[in-house]
Design an enzyme around this catalytic site. Structure first.
Site, mmCIF file in Angstrom:
data_model
loop_
_atom_site.group_PDB
_atom_site.id
_atom_site.type_symbol
_atom_site.label_atom_id
_atom_site.label_comp_id
_atom_site.label_asym_id
_atom_site.label_seq_id
_atom_site.Cartn_x
_atom_site.Cartn_y
_atom_site.Cartn_z
ATOM 1 N N ARG A 1 43.482 101.125 80.477
ATOM 2 C CA ARG A 1 42.218 100.892 79.763
ATOM 3 C C ARG A 1 42.375 101.223 78.275
ATOM 4 O O ARG A 1 41.787 102.168 77.760
ATOM 5 C CB ARG A 1 41.107 101.654 80.438
ATOM 6 N N GLN B 1 41.101 95.157 76.794
ATOM 7 C CA GLN B 1 39.690 94.997 77.173
ATOM 8 C C GLN B 1 39.362 93.603 77.719
ATOM 9 O O GLN B 1 38.600 93.465 78.656
ATOM 10 C CB GLN B 1 38.795 95.331 75.989
ATOM 11 N N ASP C 1 40.306 93.178 81.464
ATOM 12 C CA ASP C 1 39.848 94.247 82.350
ATOM 13 C C ASP C 1 38.866 93.728 83.401
ATOM 14 O O ASP C 1 37.658 93.677 83.178
ATOM 15 C CB ASP C 1 39.189 95.326 81.478
ATOM 16 N N SER D 1 35.942 96.103 84.543
ATOM 17 C CA SER D 1 34.730 96.105 83.716
ATOM 18 C C SER D 1 33.886 94.864 83.975
ATOM 19 O O SER D 1 32.666 94.954 84.117
ATOM 20 C CB SER D 1 35.082 96.160 82.223
ATOM 21 N N TYR E 1 37.839 107.908 82.039
ATOM 22 C CA TYR E 1 37.361 108.140 83.402
ATOM 23 C C TYR E 1 36.888 109.583 83.598
ATOM 24 O O TYR E 1 37.275 110.479 82.852
ATOM 25 C CB TYR E 1 38.484 107.885 84.400
#
Ligand code: NAD
Length: 376
Positions: free
Chosen positions: A120, A125, A128, A131, A226
């Site tokens: 991450r 991004q 991902d 997400s 996280y």
């Protein structure tokens, strides 16, 4: 490259790539093979793929001819057995929870990438899938709660009286939680949210929700955004605080997860017993054990007049947009390994390629998965 798109198992409505994604791959000289009916449940039909320039083939042909196989769920073991060492498989293997599958792929000598363990970092991004699928889940969870709730979400002032807005509590304000807050706010609910990561307070408040605070949480900046496991003392205090807020809420949406671990229990049986009749709990952590003690994965049932919904498969229920997002992430990932001339270039110096690779030439490249295997 010959790129193949797999039809997903019956329970899945998404497809790895839609016709709109294919055009981009064909432009860089790749050939696209698509299994018959692969996109049907996502409302993309064989003719749409053909019109976009793909060739429709049987599953057998796909396994035989494709250099890269794209999917979401892993094919059967028998099919994996038929793969050659130079073939590449890309999908969502959930390796943290399925080390046996990783070992199997490694022994087979195939090359496999799991999109759910892409690091991450900012550069990753747009690749991902966690997400993007969490965005779908957060949105859909609120809609399901609104449909089950025997009252309105927004406030109404009518000649027939004033209706107070519903009170929604969101536990875990990560990607799914923030999307759930935004959706519940758009529907007019009063929203509160709780997370162990204090950095999300500002994000929660900027969406118009109230942040419920509890001091003393352990935070770890090296955990890549996280959460980490909490002390027993903190967990006790947290359950107490959650109970106080849940007792006054009409909807509770739980999204709290810790990668590779069982989801923390935030709602006990005692809490459910004290909740309002007609209240709804949507537990998005159901597949990793659930945040509610009473959650049954994949089931919706009523306990003491409270609905408990144990769904984790919301992305499949919105197959058009979920496939579109998944496909965009996948295209961006493929860009790292296929050049503009459609040639394969696997660069294991690239962190995203390396850390998402669970098997290549009988090796596990992902350090996270490798150390898990070594420690089990
Ligand atoms: P997740 O699905 O693992 O967890 C959901 C949320 O639950 C998290 O916000 C977590 O803090 C929270 N949680 C865990 N234990 C809890 C507990 N006991 N009580 C209350 N809440 C608890 O996480 P996610 O939503 O996928 O991502 C979390 C964060 O990762 C994001 O908010 C973001 O900061 C970061 N992130 C970074 C990138 C990137 O840079 N590429 C991409 C996505 C997410």
């Amino acid at each position: 490259m010959k790129i193949g798109i797999l039809k997903e198992p019956d329970f899945e409505q998404r497809v790895a790539l839609l016709p709109l994604h294919i055009k981009k791959l064909l432009a860089s000289g790749n050939e696209l093979l698509v299994e018959h009916d692969a996109g049907e449940k996502a409302f993309s039909f064989d003719k749409d793929y053909e019109d976009a320039g793909a060739q429709m083939v049987s599953r057998q042909e796909l396994f035989k001819k494709a250099g890269i196989l794209l999917g979401i769920h892993l094919p059967s073991e028998k099919e994996l057995d038929s793969l050659e060492e130079n073939q590449i498989l890309i999908g969502v293997v959930d390796p943290l929870a399925s080390l046996e599958k990783v070992k199997y792929l490694k022994e087979k000598g195939v090359t496999a990438f799991s999109l759910d363990i892409i690091p991450r970092i900012s550069r990753a991004q747009d690749k991902d899938i966690l997400s993007s699928m969490a965005t779908v889940a957060g949105y859909r969870a609120v809609l399901e709660a609104a449909m089950l709730l025997p009252r309105f979400f927004p406030m109404f002032m009518t000649a027939a009286g004033t209706i107070r807005p519903a009170k929604v509590l969101i536990l875990g304000a990560g990607v799914a939680g923030l999307q759930a807050i935004a959706t519940a706010r758009r529907l007019g609910a009063r929203v509160e949210a709780f997370d162990v990561r204090s950095e999300v307070k500002e994000q929660v408040e900027s969406l118009g929700a109230k942040f419920v605070e509890l001091e003393g949480a352990q935070e770890d900046n090296s955990a890549g955004g996280y959460a980490v496991d909490q002390s027993e003392e903190y967990k006790q205090k947290q359950r107490q605080l959650v109970q106080e807020h849940a007792m006054e809420s009409h909807v509770v949406i739980t999204t709290a997860q810790i990668p590779g671990k069982k989801a923390p229990i935030l709602i006990t049986k005692e809490t459910v017993e004290k909740m309002l009749p007609g209240a709804v709990i949507i537990d998005l952590a159901a597949s990793t054990g659930g945040n509610c003690e009473l959650t049954k994965a994949g089931e919706t049932y009523s306990f003491n007049h409270v609905y408990i919904v144990g769904q984790s498969a919301y992305p499949s229920s919105m197959p058009i947009d979920a496939s579109s997002m998944y496909g965009n992430n996948l295209l961006s990932f493929l860009n790292l390994m296929i050049n503009d001339q459609g040639e394969l270039n696997l660069d294991f110096e690239d962190e995203i390629i390396k850390q998402s690779c669970i098997a290549h030439q009988h090796e596990v490249y992902s350090e996270r998965i490798k150390s898990l295997i070594e420690n089990t």
